[in-house]
Write an enzyme that holds these catalytic residues in place. Sequence first.
Site, PDB file in Angstrom:
ATOM      1  N   ASP A 102      -5.001 -10.489  -0.601  1.00 21.27           N
ATOM      2  CA  ASP A 102      -5.192  -9.207  -0.040  1.00 21.27           C
ATOM      3  C   ASP A 102      -4.041  -8.765   0.535  1.00 21.27           C
ATOM      4  OD1 ASP A 102      -5.156  -9.033   3.265  1.00 21.27           O
ATOM      5  OD2 ASP A 102      -5.117 -11.042   2.579  1.00 21.27           O
ATOM      6  N   CYS A 111      -6.109   8.162 -14.784  1.00 22.48           N
ATOM      7  CA  CYS A 111      -5.477   7.938 -15.961  1.00 22.48           C
ATOM      8  C   CYS A 111      -6.264   8.802 -17.271  1.00 22.48           C
ATOM      9  CB  CYS A 111      -5.000   6.788 -16.386  1.00 22.48           C
ATOM     10  SG  CYS A 111      -3.859   5.702 -15.325  1.00 22.48           S
ATOM     11  N   CYS A 154      -8.817   4.114 -15.763  1.00 22.57           N
ATOM     12  CA  CYS A 154      -9.198   4.750 -14.301  1.00 22.57           C
ATOM     13  C   CYS A 154      -9.601   6.179 -14.740  1.00 22.57           C
ATOM     14  CB  CYS A 154      -8.434   4.107 -13.469  1.00 22.57           C
ATOM     15  SG  CYS A 154      -6.852   5.020 -13.220  1.00 22.57           S
ATOM     16  N   CYS A 213      -4.522   2.159 -19.315  1.00 21.58           N
ATOM     17  CA  CYS A 213      -5.790   2.129 -18.265  1.00 21.58           C
ATOM     18  C   CYS A 213      -6.826   3.117 -18.304  1.00 21.58           C
ATOM     19  CB  CYS A 213      -4.874   2.419 -16.840  1.00 21.58           C
ATOM     20  SG  CYS A 213      -5.911   2.328 -15.421  1.00 21.58           S
ATOM     21  N   ASP A 233     -10.563 -10.366   8.860  1.00 24.62           N
ATOM     22  CA  ASP A 233      -9.508 -11.205   9.617  1.00 24.62           C
ATOM     23  C   ASP A 233      -9.743 -11.442  10.870  1.00 24.62           C
ATOM     24  OD1 ASP A 233      -8.552  -9.209  10.898  1.00 24.62           O
ATOM     25  OD2 ASP A 233      -6.957  -8.965   9.803  1.00 24.62           O
ATOM     26  N   SER A 234      -8.945 -12.620  11.410  1.00 28.80           N
ATOM     27  CA  SER A 234      -9.263 -12.854  13.144  1.00 28.80           C
ATOM     28  C   SER A 234      -8.811 -12.082  13.951  1.00 28.80           C
ATOM     29  CB  SER A 234      -8.982 -14.323  13.132  1.00 28.80           C
ATOM     30  OG  SER A 234      -7.278 -14.359  13.053  1.00 28.80           O
ATOM     31  N   GLY A 235      -7.560 -11.220  13.672  1.00 24.20           N
ATOM     32  CA  GLY A 235      -6.661 -10.581  14.742  1.00 24.20           C
ATOM     33  C   GLY A 235      -5.401 -11.237  14.937  1.00 24.20           C
ATOM     34  N   HIS A 290      -5.810   4.735  -8.845  1.00 27.21           N
ATOM     35  CA  HIS A 290      -5.258   4.177 -10.019  1.00 27.21           C
ATOM     36  C   HIS A 290      -4.673   2.585  -9.795  1.00 27.21           C
ATOM     37  CE1 HIS A 290      -2.796   2.621 -13.221  1.00 27.21           C
ATOM     38  NE2 HIS A 290      -1.713   2.509 -12.400  1.00 27.21           N
ATOM     39  N   GLY A 341       0.690 -17.874   7.205  1.00 21.87           N
ATOM     40  CA  GLY A 341       2.170 -17.954   7.520  1.00 21.87           C
ATOM     41  C   GLY A 341       3.028 -17.435   6.484  1.00 21.87           C
TER      42      GLY A 341
END
Length: 421
Positions: free
Chosen positions: A274, A317, A314, A312, A99-101, A343, A224
């Site tokens: 994200d 789990c 993973c 799941c 990201d740009s900050g 998880h 935004g």
Amino acid sequence: MFLPPTAHLALCLQVIAQQGRARTATMKLPHYTAETPMFMPVGTQGTVKGLTSKQLQDLDCHVILGNTYHLGNRPGNDLVAAMGGLHSFINWPRGMLTDSGGFQMVSLLHLADITEEGVTFQSPVDGSRMLLTPEQSIQIQNDLGADIMMQLDDVVPATNTDPKRFEEATYRTTRWLDRCIQANRRPNEQNLFPIVQGGFDVQLREISMQQLIERNAPGYAIGGLAGGETKDMFWRVVAQCAAGLPPGKPRYVMGIGYPLDIVVCSALGADMYDSVYPTRTARFGVALVDTGVMKLKNAAFAKDMRPIDESCNCMTCRQYSRSYLHHVVTRGVASASVLVTYHNVAYMQGLTRRIRQAIKEQCLPQFVRDFLLGMYPKCDVPQWVVDALDVAGISLEGVALLKPAHRLYDEVQAMNPIPTA
């Protein structure tokens, strides 16, 4: 309608399948070919807290996110560049986005002054003043070497009530984009994404999109949001921007990490997301499941021998019970946050994988309805979800008690003609 591949030198998007507004695609980046829709875990300091790079690969994360502001402060972009860039520094062979900050204008606003030149921060580390200009943001991101860089934009808190401030930020963001483009030393190796601004003003959002599209960027972000706005405002912005941005370019909704939001935004045509939410909430002992969240501190799990999610696969789990996780979470054992984080990241990757598969199989509406029934078994689906999915062309008949009540099309049609530059 299948679109031909849209290629820039450092990015090629190939839409594989579409259903309604939703689509799934491959996005070829310099370090990895990612699939969309996708969720990107946030590694603010160059690392996703609690997980190694190898674990993130095992969880099939395609792209992870780093924070320009924090990495520029510590360990410093010069050091990272000397170590071969962020990929080499953190031993991550797949996609990276920095990201740009600019988001720190909101999260650290009491420490920042915003002018046409840039943003002056008071460092939370040592109190020193630090000027971040569009040029400096790009210089740092060029040194970090991520596949995708974000322009420095003028971020206005969603709770701001001054329409003039949103107008100022919209036009300034475009001016700052032009400065970012000029400053980019590696345009053939790194993709620079502009960020659509405009607050919740339909007209301003349209102006912002028009200006940014004229720059022919490899992809576009919707900014935004995720700042305290109502969900009714949130989905309208996503719907407008996803429909208005070029169909052959990736669309990134910044800061989105709630599973329900990702399902809705994907139905509206967004591709990338994200958020720190899945990893941050894990550190409080909260696990993500299709029915919502599981608060492992609750005494009800003390003798529950089932895994967090029986569907799941993973590591957490497969190997640990809710009872054990309750034990380590309530006692603050360090491994607890690691196990729940593992998880939660697995859940987010699995969710976006299921969305992609549903689009490929042309059964996204049924997937969405089943997902909502799991989360809202009493059919008390919120109005904003009903309205957003109506715009996405997905009927919730038999799933939601409420009926669509939006007037989005009237609002868009009521816009004044966009002034030409």
